[in-house]
Motif scaffolding. Structure first.
Motif, mmCIF file in Angstrom:
data_model
loop_
_atom_site.group_PDB
_atom_site.id
_atom_site.type_symbol
_atom_site.label_atom_id
_atom_site.label_comp_id
_atom_site.label_asym_id
_atom_site.label_seq_id
_atom_site.Cartn_x
_atom_site.Cartn_y
_atom_site.Cartn_z
ATOM 1 N N LYS A 20 0.906 -1.082 -0.333
ATOM 2 C CA LYS A 20 0.103 -0.144 0.419
ATOM 3 C C LYS A 20 0.988 1.008 0.187
ATOM 4 O O LYS A 20 0.173 1.795 -0.516
ATOM 5 N N ARG A 21 1.726 1.067 0.805
ATOM 6 C CA ARG A 21 2.665 2.501 0.844
ATOM 7 C C ARG A 21 3.317 2.561 -0.410
ATOM 8 O O ARG A 21 3.470 3.674 -0.495
ATOM 9 N N VAL A 22 4.158 1.414 -0.511
ATOM 10 C CA VAL A 22 4.492 1.743 -1.775
ATOM 11 C C VAL A 22 3.997 1.908 -3.055
ATOM 12 O O VAL A 22 4.436 2.757 -4.499
ATOM 13 N N SER A 23 2.438 1.759 -3.144
ATOM 14 C CA SER A 23 1.947 2.072 -4.364
ATOM 15 C C SER A 23 1.898 3.866 -4.496
ATOM 16 O O SER A 23 1.982 4.051 -5.247
ATOM 17 N N GLY A 24 2.193 4.878 -2.701
ATOM 18 C CA GLY A 24 1.696 5.484 -3.042
ATOM 19 C C GLY A 24 2.908 6.627 -3.693
ATOM 20 O O GLY A 24 2.844 7.161 -4.570
ATOM 21 N N VAL A 25 3.560 5.900 -2.748
ATOM 22 C CA VAL A 25 5.303 6.269 -3.689
ATOM 23 C C VAL A 25 5.739 6.422 -4.843
ATOM 24 O O VAL A 25 5.967 7.520 -5.441
ATOM 25 N N LEU A 26 5.290 5.163 -5.672
ATOM 26 C CA LEU A 26 5.434 5.033 -6.933
ATOM 27 C C LEU A 26 4.619 5.329 -7.614
ATOM 28 O O LEU A 26 5.138 5.909 -9.291
ATOM 29 N N PHE A 27 3.340 6.131 -7.343
ATOM 30 C CA PHE A 27 2.401 7.029 -8.178
ATOM 31 C C PHE A 27 3.146 8.215 -8.325
ATOM 32 O O PHE A 27 2.923 9.097 -9.285
ATOM 33 N N LYS A 28 3.686 8.632 -7.058
ATOM 34 C CA LYS A 28 4.197 10.336 -7.309
ATOM 35 C C LYS A 28 5.461 10.178 -7.789
ATOM 36 O O LYS A 28 5.036 11.401 -9.232
ATOM 37 N N ARG A 29 6.142 9.336 -7.547
ATOM 38 C CA ARG A 29 7.675 9.258 -8.931
ATOM 39 C C ARG A 29 7.407 8.724 -9.673
ATOM 40 O O ARG A 29 7.568 9.622 -11.323
ATOM 41 N N ALA A 30 6.411 8.305 -10.079
ATOM 42 C CA ALA A 30 5.440 7.755 -11.970
ATOM 43 C C ALA A 30 5.302 9.345 -12.766
ATOM 44 O O ALA A 30 5.799 9.802 -13.701
ATOM 45 N N LEU A 31 3.877 9.683 -11.407
ATOM 46 C CA LEU A 31 3.863 10.822 -12.154
ATOM 47 C C LEU A 31 4.831 12.499 -12.686
ATOM 48 O O LEU A 31 4.436 12.768 -13.658
ATOM 49 N N LYS A 32 5.573 12.510 -11.602
ATOM 50 C CA LYS A 32 6.503 13.349 -11.737
ATOM 51 C C LYS A 32 7.215 12.486 -13.955
ATOM 52 O O LYS A 32 7.497 13.877 -13.767
ATOM 53 N N ILE A 33 7.999 12.167 -13.136
ATOM 54 C CA ILE A 33 8.515 11.553 -15.003
ATOM 55 C C ILE A 33 7.531 12.207 -16.229
ATOM 56 O O ILE A 33 8.182 12.270 -17.285
ATOM 57 N N ALA A 34 5.590 11.017 -15.642
ATOM 58 C CA ALA A 34 5.243 11.452 -17.007
ATOM 59 C C ALA A 34 5.074 12.732 -17.238
ATOM 60 O O ALA A 34 4.641 13.266 -17.878
ATOM 61 N N VAL A 35 5.205 14.314 -15.816
ATOM 62 C CA VAL A 35 4.727 14.948 -16.563
ATOM 63 C C VAL A 35 6.108 15.961 -16.913
ATOM 64 O O VAL A 35 6.091 16.658 -17.477
ATOM 65 N N GLU A 36 7.540 15.486 -16.690
ATOM 66 C CA GLU A 36 8.746 16.395 -17.440
ATOM 67 C C GLU A 36 8.386 16.062 -18.584
ATOM 68 O O GLU A 36 8.404 16.749 -19.824
ATOM 69 N N ARG A 37 7.913 14.562 -18.900
ATOM 70 C CA ARG A 37 8.170 14.079 -20.381
ATOM 71 C C ARG A 37 6.897 14.690 -21.333
ATOM 72 O O ARG A 37 6.978 15.549 -22.549
#
Lengths: 745, 288
Positions: free
Chosen positions: B268-285
């Motif tokens: 559960k905890r890691v789902s939120g963390v990975l979401f934030k990190r993936a979001l950041k990469i997607a937004v940059e792209r």
């Protein structure tokens, strides 16, 4: 021997097994075949703990293609009340581990075996064997095995007068522990746990065994000791050792795990019954389920120091899992854990605990990493509480020449202090660290070992040198022996070839383990080579018709010792070999002895980690392993041993663990979920080789392979604490455990 | 010894015909990186293996323009990697597919195989779901087109009928200012299986998020499309508190188990963390 003048000792000569291995020519046990060969497979227990009421093999025997079925009844009986000791093993347990007798004691325990025309038929026949079990409760973890109402594995094992799963204890005492703690200004006591970890050798167990009608037996197998294979197979089958020729195949890793047998006696029984050669190969899953990992453990360590940083008392209690049969490496835990330190008052105590897991096998410095993990973590806490640099703290308490060790001996010249000084001086120790990065240090010790070794050094007819020793080469012993032989004879390395003999071609040589092989085989090869040189001088004397005493052997030639001896053109090895027949016959010498004089090895490691605090992942950033090896005969191999030990320690610390499900069955019997490190998990492991020669060895060899796995567990734990300010007392420090721990901070 | 029949049809119709004739006893072989392992370990012993790699539609990459692609179910990770246009438009899908197995496995492993194996931890599945791709399946009764998120029914189970074969995937036209990303957590750095996987596909108009799809893998019996998280993001400037709330949605969308690979708490905890990190990469792209 003058260091600087060494031509081959200390040089990275080309490894003699390299070309064969990289071109696929090297013969491993699984490569062997024979005409008429059958395939053997093993039926394994589906329960972690059950009494075998009956085994019916009739259906399996009548399956077309099946040639033989074996159970424990086909092997020699070892009554439970009579120990039969072979090395550190007891044949009572070994025989029952190879094929279960009264009980099955772990999921995957072999019960019966089939030899058939194909592996598929053998497998199918195994499924047709009917076993009637009386299933019992089981205990997997130490705490479950030592509680009052624990299911008892072996009724005849008693502790405190009652049936127990505690199969034995071992302790070391020095000084007055109570008085020591009274005098301490700071005392820290902590509990630790480690998980069972597997050696993880690349090559699964395999063998081919042929028993002829006259019982003459040939065994090709992957092991760390062809003589161990011969002896254990002889014990279990009743075939005399003189009738067994055990041929050591090249070995794809052992790390201690191949110091006992699993398949060879079974294949021998099947071969004898069927009259055909029998080949057996374990799958990786079988290796994980039924071959030895090393112990899981729980321990408590209490250490007291004075405020000026002197350790004054230390106590360690270690419970180690033995698996199904007695024999966990408590000696390594209780004996090595305090060895680096000069401590006046100490007490270490180990408990050998049986439980319903596969029997443990040796694994690189057996037991020592478990003891060092707890001690070196507590030392880190004491150094912190006293505000002393952890290396300076260790230096202040370091054992040196003349120190009486807690485990007994008084040390001769040894190099622990030198490893600490090298660590303090190493640029790694001063590198800046960023946020969430941390540095940890830890030290470690391993006894090293001597024991029986044989060597034969022969001069070939063309004047080259063939050396035969009796230990499987798992860490560079052939290359190192070639270096030593070339050095002593003063000839080019390419003129020396080193072979590992089978049990019929060389005398009894104890197995490869305990970091003993180069220590021991260098001794016997040195002695044999000296005898050969003596013979060469004698032959030159005959050719020149002068006294042998008037001849020197130098740089590969015999020459007159001085002008008085006469004027003769020096004779090369080839020239003397050419005259071998008229001067007395073949030239060669052998030596066999129980080698003594092995001395311990010490290491200090520095580890940097970075912790992803959101995911709980610790990654190794930089690692430096510093070790006193006595003398590095082949430095590249030494470096490889140091790096390999560290990497296995990293796996142990971070991710490797045996995970059991609620049925008492191993849940991760493969490399997907049993996570040894992959290359991309690791930085280059830096090494610093310290050489304080062993005064009791002609080349100063101590032993290399075990020590480097001892410090990593604590070095990494201490580094993680330094990075995140939270200490972890349980291995592995896997991401879920670390994240949960960080949240609780 | 059991014998297995190997068939290698050249057309979809032929494949569908063979597959429906051998219902229940046959398995479809694409790259085989899951199927062959399952056969070797004794989990499966099919009478017939139907290799679909030699069927044109199933092995081809079609660029329909503006980010729309039709990718054959058996196209390997290594082949898709070589398609520069696909890499430009769907970096998240490609990086997810490329995480499967080793370099050698990449010569075979495919999007279709990863989806039909139906492991909750399949890396490319969350990325396919986030991309909005649909799957074309065909059986004796004709063709169907399903959103990828509707394919999984549970661990090892799909909603494909017993006689249906997955043909290819349609990727939608790429919106202006959009990009995708995929991240997974594994204890090691490679050669491992996702403990949690998260894919984000986001469309940005300047600093405002105008469209989003978020998908998670390995945290429930099937991969999960987290609509609640996407809804929170759309129409915002992706301020921290919005992201934190969306991350909480991801944690809540998890329905994980405790197993040898991770705990409920951890996943559960890691789902939120990975979401934030993936979001950041997607937004940059997306802003590139």
């Amino acid at each position: 021997m003058n260091e600087m003048s060494n031509k081959w000792i200390g040089k990275n000569t080309i490894r003699p097994d390299g070309a064969e291995k990289v071109t696929g020519r090297a013969e491993y046990a699984a490569d062997t075949t024979m005409p008429g060969m059958l395939w053997g497979k093993i039926l394994r227990s589906p329960y972690p703990h059950a009494t075998i009421k009956s085994i019916d093999t009739k259906k399996a025997e009548s399956l077309p293609g099946v040639h033989a079925v074996a159970t424990h009844d086909d092997s020699v009986d070892f009554p439970l009340d009579t120990p039969v000791i072979l090395g550190i093993q007891d044949m009572r347990w070994m025989a029952r581990n190879v094929l279960a007798k009264e009980k099955v004691l772990f999921h995957g325990h072999p019960i019966a075996a089939v030899a058939a025309k194909t592996e598929e038929i053998a497998q199918k026949a195994c499924e047709l064997i009917e076993v009637d079990y009386e299933v019992h409760d089981w205990a997997i973890e130490i705490n479950d095995a030592i509680k009052d109402d624990a299911p008892i594995l072996h009724d005849f094992i008693k502790f405190d007068g009652k049936p127990s799963n505690i199969a034995g204890t071992l302790e070391h005492k020095k000084g007055d522990i109570d008085k020591g703690f009274e005098e301490a200004d700071v005392i820290i006591e902590k509990d630790f746990e480690t998980a069972a970890v597997h050696q993880g050798y690349l090559e699964n167990h395999a063998c081919l065994v042929s028993v002829a009608p006259d019982d003459k037996t040939v065994i090709w197998s992957s092991s760390q000791g062809q003589f161990m294979v011969r002896a254990m197979t002889s014990f279990i089958t009743g075939i005399p050792q003189s009738n067994i020729r055990a041929i050591p195949a090249e070995i794809g890793g052992g790390f201690g795990g191949k110091t006992i047998v699993y398949l060879e006696p079974v294949a021998a029984i099947l071969s004898k019954k069927s009259g055909r050669p029998v080949k057996m190969m374990m799958t990786r899953e079988e290796v994980m389920r039924a071959s030895g990992p090393t112990s899981a453990s729980k321990s408590t360590v209490k250490i007291g120091a004075t405020k000026d940083g002197k350790i004054i008392a230390a106590k360690g209690v270690f419970y180690l899992q033995a698996g199904a049969f007695p024999g966990s490496p408590i000696r390594g835990a209780a004996g090595c854990c305090l060895a680096p330190y000069d401590i006046p008052n100490a007490h270490t105590l180990g408990y050998d605990v049986v439980s319903n897991r596969s029997k443990v096998a040796a694994y690189r410095a057996p037991g020592a990493p478990i003891g060092a993990y707890a001690v070196e973590c507590v030392l880190d806490e004491i150094a912190e509480s006293l505000n002393i640099c952890p290396l300076e703290f260790r230096l202040k308490n370091a054992a040196k020449e003349g120190t009486k060790a807690v485990h007994g001996p008084t040390y001769p010249k040894m190099g622990y202090v030198e490893t600490l000084e090298a660590a303090l001086k190493n640029p790694h120790y001063k590198l800046p660290l960023k946020k969430c990065q941390g540095r940890g240090v830890a030290s470690g010790f391993w006894f090293n070992a001597g024991g029986e070794s044989c060597a034969q050094v022969n001069i070939t007819e063309d004047g080259n040198v063939a050396v035969t020793t009796g230990h499987p080469d798992i860490g560079g012993s052939r290359a190192s022996i070639a270096n030593i032989t070339a050095e002593l004879l003063g000839i080019d390395i390419n003129r020396v070839s080193v072979t590992i003999g089978d049990t019929a071609s060389i005398g009894f040589s104890n197995l490869t383990g305990g970091s003993r092989v180069l220590f021991a085989s260098a001794l016997v090869v040195t002695e044999s080579t000296k005898q050969v040189i003596d013979i060469l001088k004698d032959r030159a004397a005959k050719i020149w018709n002068i006294d042998k005493e008037a001849i020197d052997w130098e740089n590969g030639v015999a020459k007159p010792a001085g002008d008085n001896a006469g004027k003769f053109k020096p004779l090369t090895l080839a020239e003397i070999a050419d005259q071998a027949t008229p001067t007395g016959g073949p030239i060669g010498a052998g030596h066999q002895v129980n080698t003594v004089g092995a001395e311990g090895g010490f290491a200090t490691h520095i580890c940097d980690v970075e912790v992803d605090v959101e995911l709980g992942i610790a990654r190794i950033l930089k690692y430096t392993a510093i070790q006193d090896v006595g003398k590095a005969i082949h430095p590249a191999y030494v470096e490889g041993q140091l790096q390999g030990g560290v990497v296995q320690g990293i796996g142990w610390a971070l991710n490797e663990e045996y995970i059991y499900n609620d049925k008492g069955k191993l849940d991760n019997p493969g490399f997907l979920d049993y996570r040894i490190p992959v290359c991309s998990d690791l930085p280059m492991i830096d090494t610093v080789i310290v050489e304080v020669p062993n005064p009791k060895h002609p080349q100063g060899v101590r032993g290399v392979g075990e020590v480097p796995i001892v410090p990593p567990l604590a070095a990494i734990a201490n580094a993680i604490y330094n990075a995140v300010g939270k200490r972890f007392y349980s291995l592995p420090m896997s991401p879920p455990k670390v994240l949960e721990g960080l949240e609780q901070k | 010894m059991t014998e297995t029949q190997y068939l290698s049809p050249k057309t979809i119709d032929e494949a569908v015909n063979l597959y429906s004739k051998n219902q229940g006893q046959s398995k479809i072989l694409a790259g085989g990186t899951d199927l062959l392992v399952q056969i070797r370990s004794g989990v499966l012993s099919p009478e017939t293996i139907i290799d679909i790699k030699n069927i044109k539609e199933i092995s081809e990459i079609k660029n329909n323009g503006e980010g729309s692609f039709t990718i054959g179910a058996a196209v390997s990770g290594a082949s898709l990697e070589e398609n520069e246009e696909f890499k430009d438009y769907w970096p998240g899908v490609l990086e997810a597919l490329r995480l499967i197995g080793s370099e050698q496995i990449q010569g075979r492993a495919s999007l279709g195989g990863n989806l039909c194996n139906a492991s909750p931890a399949g890396d490319s599945v969350p990325a396919l779901i986030a991309s909005g791709a649909t799957a074309n399946v065909q059986g004796p009764n004709g063709k169907r087109n399903l959103p990828v998120e509707e394919i999984h029914a549970g661990p090892g189970k799909t909603n494909l009928k017993n006689d249906e074969i997955l043909i290819n995937f349609d990727f939608p036209t790429k919106e202006q200012g959009s990009a995708d990303a995929y991240l997974r957590m594994i204890p090691r750095t490679e050669m491992d299986i996702a403990v949690v996987g998260c894919a984000v596909n986001i469309t940005m108009d300047e600093d405002t998020c105008i469209n989003a799809r978020v998908a998670l893998g390995a945290v429930a019996p099937t991969a999960v499309l987290v609509n609640e998280a996407a809804k929170l993001l759309i129409g915002t400037k992706l301020d921290n508190d919005v992201i934190e709330k969306a991350a909480k949605c991801c944690e809540d969308a998890c329905n994980p188990i405790n197993d040898k690979r991770g705990t409920i708490f951890y996943r559960k905890r890691v789902s939120g963390v990975l979401f934030k990190r993936a979001l950041k990469i997607a937004v940059e792209r997306a802003k590139r």
